[in-house]
Design an enzyme around this catalytic site. Sequence first.
Site, short mmCIF file in Angstrom:
data_model
loop_
_atom_site.label_atom_id
_atom_site.label_comp_id
_atom_site.label_asym_id
_atom_site.label_seq_id
_atom_site.Cartn_x
_atom_site.Cartn_y
_atom_site.Cartn_z
N GLY A 1 -1.83 4.05 1.65
CA GLY A 1 -1.05 4.56 0.32
C GLY A 1 -1.92 4.78 -0.91
O GLY A 1 -1.32 5.62 -1.71
N GLU B 1 -5.05 3.38 17.15
CA GLU B 1 -5.46 2.36 16.57
C GLU B 1 -6.21 1.53 17.54
O GLU B 1 -7.48 0.76 17.48
CB GLU B 1 -4.43 1.58 16.15
N SER C 1 0.90 -1.30 -0.10
CA SER C 1 0.10 0.04 0.04
C SER C 1 0.82 1.26 0.05
O SER C 1 0.66 2.24 -0.87
CB SER C 1 -1.03 -0.10 1.30
N GLN C 2 1.71 1.22 1.04
CA GLN C 2 2.62 2.55 1.23
C GLN C 2 3.83 2.51 -0.01
O GLN C 2 3.98 3.49 -0.39
CB GLN C 2 3.06 2.76 2.40
N ASP D 1 0.09 6.58 17.58
CA ASP D 1 -0.57 5.75 16.64
C ASP D 1 -0.90 4.53 17.19
O ASP D 1 -2.09 4.14 16.85
CB ASP D 1 0.84 5.33 15.58
N HIS E 1 6.68 4.47 10.37
CA HIS E 1 6.27 4.17 11.48
C HIS E 1 7.40 3.74 12.58
O HIS E 1 8.47 3.11 12.17
CB HIS E 1 5.25 2.90 11.61
N ASP F 1 5.52 -4.39 10.31
CA ASP F 1 6.38 -4.16 11.65
C ASP F 1 6.95 -5.65 11.87
O ASP F 1 8.25 -5.39 12.23
CB ASP F 1 5.47 -3.56 12.84
#
Length: 337
Positions: free
Chosen positions: A134, A195, A27-28, A191, A108, A83
Amino acid sequence: MQRIFYQQDCNLDKLKDKTVAIIGYGSQGHAHALNLMESGIKVIVGLYEGSKSWAKAEAQGCTVMTAADAAANADLIMILINDEKQAKLYKESIAPHLTEGKTLAFAHGFNIHFGCIKPPKNVNVIMIAPKGPGHTVRSEYQAGKGVPCLVAIEQDATGDALDIALAYALGIGGARAGVLETTFRTETETDLFGEQAVLCGGICALMQAGFETLTEAGYDERNAYFECIHEMKLIVDLIYQSGFEGMRYSVSNTAEYGDYTRGPKIIGPEVKQNMKKVLRDIQDGSFAKEFLLEMGAGEQVHFNALRKLATEHPSEVVGREVRKMYSWSDEDKLVNN
């Protein structure tokens, strides 16, 4: 006060003679790579052998190499994979090629803040974190706009790490909207909290609790879905556009009065106390430890069981049926209708 930077504060020339490696093409990754390329930056994409994204990235005009080769040939290395996979990839494919003066970048702060990745002191460690998915980073760039970004500097080995980070933010379009200065710690902890307590955990639990309350009282599941889940987008869009005040202006007086008088009965002091506990677990590393242990547990039995349980919730079952009514969506359309 944290500074906000805009286009006039950024100099793309800081990346003019550099090669940027984008590790990952999800996506990113695809958005960063394509936006930077269209901004005139030399980009290579780093993927593992056999990646399904390899052909896609090449078809979109990217130069693709293994992650190790990309790291070896780049001046700035942006890690844009999950991550839980970053530490292993860093150790095997990036660390051996992280020579003095290079820049290691993240979107991140998780792995740096919690010490999963410990770069040498002679490299820059920066973060450019778009505050949007993204596909939005890409579409807004193509529209001549941008998604706001966060920027943070963990290590400034070359003395111009912030300038490099701002150039990157400009290259992906973020500086068109604004780039807020922060730290790895602040970005990571806020962040994760957002979430867990609000955006994903809190909102999903609230909507499902509302759905369950109505269905247990005998109301039709489709009515419950419309009132507690479907209409959430309408409210959030109004808040996104003009804040709580704008949303309350747009709804009926009945809804607004119910908001003021009944909302605090649902989200009372005990909820805030639970939120503080969630935040403490993030701050002291308890959540990170739990998450990484689960992700490293081979079959990830607990995680997969939670995912399966969530997909089988009655609100998901009826939701798949209700969404077939949406003329604006192609999701779950019947083949013969």
